[in-house]
Motif scaffolding. Sequence first.
Motif, PDB file in Angstrom:
ATOM      1  N   GLN A  41       0.669  -1.249   0.020  1.00 34.19           N
ATOM      2  CA  GLN A  41       0.152  -0.330  -0.046  1.00 34.19           C
ATOM      3  C   GLN A  41       0.782   1.235  -0.015  1.00 34.19           C
ATOM      4  N   THR A  42       2.162   1.282   0.514  1.00 38.43           N
ATOM      5  CA  THR A  42       2.873   2.357   0.744  1.00 38.43           C
ATOM      6  C   THR A  42       4.257   2.556  -0.080  1.00 38.43           C
ATOM      7  N   ASP A  43       4.568   1.392  -0.672  1.00 38.44           N
ATOM      8  CA  ASP A  43       5.869   1.623  -1.324  1.00 38.44           C
ATOM      9  C   ASP A  43       5.448   0.914  -2.753  1.00 38.44           C
ATOM     10  N   TRP A  44       4.868   1.639  -3.578  1.00 39.87           N
ATOM     11  CA  TRP A  44       4.668   1.227  -4.966  1.00 39.87           C
ATOM     12  C   TRP A  44       5.740   0.903  -5.885  1.00 39.87           C
ATOM     13  N   GLU A  45       6.888   1.806  -5.809  1.00 44.86           N
ATOM     14  CA  GLU A  45       8.222   1.337  -6.361  1.00 44.86           C
ATOM     15  C   GLU A  45       8.586  -0.064  -6.282  1.00 44.86           C
ATOM     16  N   ASN A  46       8.377  -0.460  -4.914  1.00 45.45           N
ATOM     17  CA  ASN A  46       8.972  -1.756  -4.755  1.00 45.45           C
ATOM     18  C   ASN A  46       7.946  -3.021  -4.570  1.00 45.45           C
ATOM     19  N   LYS A  47       6.668  -2.716  -5.082  1.00 42.79           N
ATOM     20  CA  LYS A  47       5.596  -3.617  -4.901  1.00 42.79           C
ATOM     21  C   LYS A  47       5.893  -5.011  -5.411  1.00 42.79           C
ATOM     22  N   GLU A  48       6.547  -5.004  -6.380  1.00 41.32           N
ATOM     23  CA  GLU A  48       6.540  -6.402  -7.209  1.00 41.32           C
ATOM     24  C   GLU A  48       7.805  -7.195  -6.615  1.00 41.32           C
ATOM     25  N   LYS A  49       8.685  -6.459  -5.870  1.00 42.56           N
ATOM     26  CA  LYS A  49       9.705  -7.167  -5.244  1.00 42.56           C
ATOM     27  C   LYS A  49       9.017  -7.735  -3.735  1.00 42.56           C
ATOM     28  N   ILE A  50       8.227  -6.916  -3.368  1.00 43.28           N
ATOM     29  CA  ILE A  50       7.594  -7.261  -2.000  1.00 43.28           C
ATOM     30  C   ILE A  50       6.562  -8.506  -2.341  1.00 43.28           C
ATOM     31  N   ALA A  51       5.807  -8.308  -3.378  1.00 43.92           N
ATOM     32  CA  ALA A  51       4.914  -9.392  -4.004  1.00 43.92           C
ATOM     33  C   ALA A  51       5.907 -10.622  -3.923  1.00 43.92           C
ATOM     34  N   ASP A  52       7.145 -10.840  -4.526  1.00 47.99           N
ATOM     35  CA  ASP A  52       7.952 -12.050  -4.598  1.00 47.99           C
ATOM     36  C   ASP A  52       8.090 -12.635  -3.250  1.00 47.99           C
ATOM     37  N   LEU A  53       8.029 -11.763  -2.117  1.00 56.90           N
ATOM     38  CA  LEU A  53       8.424 -12.540  -0.913  1.00 56.90           C
ATOM     39  C   LEU A  53       7.288 -12.948  -0.098  1.00 56.90           C
ATOM     40  N   LEU A  54       6.160 -12.846  -0.735  1.00 60.09           N
ATOM     41  CA  LEU A  54       4.801 -13.429   0.121  1.00 60.09           C
ATOM     42  C   LEU A  54       4.525 -14.956  -0.317  1.00 60.09           C
ATOM     43  N   LEU A  55       3.878 -15.458   0.874  1.00 59.03           N
ATOM     44  CA  LEU A  55       3.770 -16.745   1.005  1.00 59.03           C
ATOM     45  C   LEU A  55       2.226 -17.118   1.250  1.00 59.03           C
ATOM     46  N   PHE A  56       1.801 -18.209   0.647  1.00 61.73           N
ATOM     47  CA  PHE A  56       0.337 -18.338   0.763  1.00 61.73           C
ATOM     48  C   PHE A  56       0.172 -19.961   0.684  1.00 61.73           C
ATOM     49  N   GLU A  57      -0.992 -20.390   1.285  1.00 65.89           N
ATOM     50  CA  GLU A  57      -1.407 -21.641   1.343  1.00 65.89           C
ATOM     51  C   GLU A  57      -2.045 -21.875  -0.194  1.00 65.89           C
ATOM     52  N   THR A  58      -2.291 -23.099  -0.557  1.00 69.56           N
ATOM     53  CA  THR A  58      -2.953 -23.303  -1.728  1.00 69.56           C
ATOM     54  C   THR A  58      -3.698 -24.805  -1.862  1.00 69.56           C
ATOM     55  N   THR A  59      -4.631 -24.634  -2.725  1.00 67.16           N
ATOM     56  CA  THR A  59      -5.514 -25.805  -2.886  1.00 67.16           C
ATOM     57  C   THR A  59      -4.740 -26.865  -3.377  1.00 67.16           C
ATOM     58  N   ALA A  60      -3.581 -26.659  -3.816  1.00 69.20           N
ATOM     59  CA  ALA A  60      -2.506 -27.923  -4.493  1.00 69.20           C
ATOM     60  C   ALA A  60      -1.596 -28.375  -3.569  1.00 69.20           C
ATOM     61  N   LYS A  61      -1.626 -28.027  -2.274  1.00 73.58           N
ATOM     62  CA  LYS A  61      -0.665 -28.124  -1.401  1.00 73.58           C
ATOM     63  C   LYS A  61      -1.163 -28.584  -0.042  1.00 73.58           C
ATOM     64  N   ASP A  62      -0.787 -29.680   0.575  1.00 68.56           N
ATOM     65  CA  ASP A  62      -1.389 -29.954   2.007  1.00 68.56           C
ATOM     66  C   ASP A  62      -1.217 -28.777   3.019  1.00 68.56           C
ATOM     67  N   ALA A  63      -2.215 -28.922   4.068  1.00 67.01           N
ATOM     68  CA  ALA A  63      -2.337 -27.419   4.857  1.00 67.01           C
ATOM     69  C   ALA A  63      -0.911 -27.267   5.457  1.00 67.01           C
ATOM     70  N   GLY A  64      -0.476 -26.021   5.725  1.00 69.79           N
ATOM     71  CA  GLY A  64       0.937 -25.757   6.287  1.00 69.79           C
ATOM     72  C   GLY A  64       1.630 -25.607   5.240  1.00 69.79           C
ATOM     73  N   GLU A  65       1.706 -26.216   3.981  1.00 66.77           N
ATOM     74  CA  GLU A  65       2.783 -26.074   3.154  1.00 66.77           C
ATOM     75  C   GLU A  65       2.482 -24.549   2.300  1.00 66.77           C
ATOM     76  N   LYS A  66       3.472 -23.983   1.838  1.00 63.35           N
ATOM     77  CA  LYS A  66       3.192 -22.563   1.023  1.00 63.35           C
ATOM     78  C   LYS A  66       3.768 -22.372  -0.104  1.00 63.35           C
ATOM     79  N   THR A  67       3.257 -21.586  -0.920  1.00 66.56           N
ATOM     80  CA  THR A  67       4.025 -21.326  -2.279  1.00 66.56           C
ATOM     81  C   THR A  67       3.891 -19.730  -2.364  1.00 66.56           C
TER      82      THR A  67
END
Length: 275
Positions: A41-67
């Motif tokens: 929200q605050t650093d548009w210049e680096n938003k893609e670099k920040i996005a690269d660092l985010l992790l999420f669970e997913t329907t393709a992985k078991d609970a607790g595993e992240k992508t």
Amino acid sequence: MCIRDRVSRVLKTLANMKKKDFKEFEIFHENFSSILKEGLQTDWENKEKIADLLLFETTAKDAGEKTCFADYVENMADGQEEILYLAGESRAAIENAPYLEAFKADGREVLLITDPIDDFVIPQLMEYKGKKLKAVNKGELDEDKDKLAEEEKQFEGLIGYAKELLEGVKEVKLTTRLKDSAACLVGDEYSMSPHIEEMMRRMGQEVPKRESVLELNPDHPVVKKLQAIYDADAKDPKAETLTKLLHDQAVIASGAKLTDPGGFAARLNAVLAED
């Protein structure tokens, strides 16, 4: 060293940690991901670099595993153009949501985002490396427009009846979004998710009134039964009971609270008593 350089160095260090020691980075992410996400929200210049660092669970992985976004994009199904996600209070609350049925059926992975801040900041990212982010419980599905033309003619009367009958529903339509469920509620593309609305209520904040779209699965036995009842006699009380019951179920599945749980119980008992 200026602030910009310091931020750049921190992001580079985190990117290296993620690449060289993913488990260590997961621990960091578990503790500080909310701070990272605020940067969207605050650093548009680096938003893609920040996005690269985010992790999420997913329907393709078991609970607790992240992508991460990069791995998600690399593993996207052939012909898939959007990064699909569903926000909710917890994985347990959303991993069996009706919104996921069609995507699971054809092998499209969906990110399960459960951090309360996600529902505010992820939509603001809008896209990642040219791939639009798409909430699977909001907006229309393009495939609906072509696949349901014939069924829409058949269900036209029932659709108009349900729209007139149900409060808080601005539109009723058929959908290919569902495989096993009979109905679901879908919000506008940029509307708040039900669990965020509930959080706001708990904090004593006013929640804007919104109307959702009720989507019906034309292949589901209950929807077919309702259609048969309506066609036989549009004034049959069973038509009203079943229509409201489908809407009640869709409200519950969306993560929202029923405004009239007593009415839902009465309708459910009436249907159960019949058989």
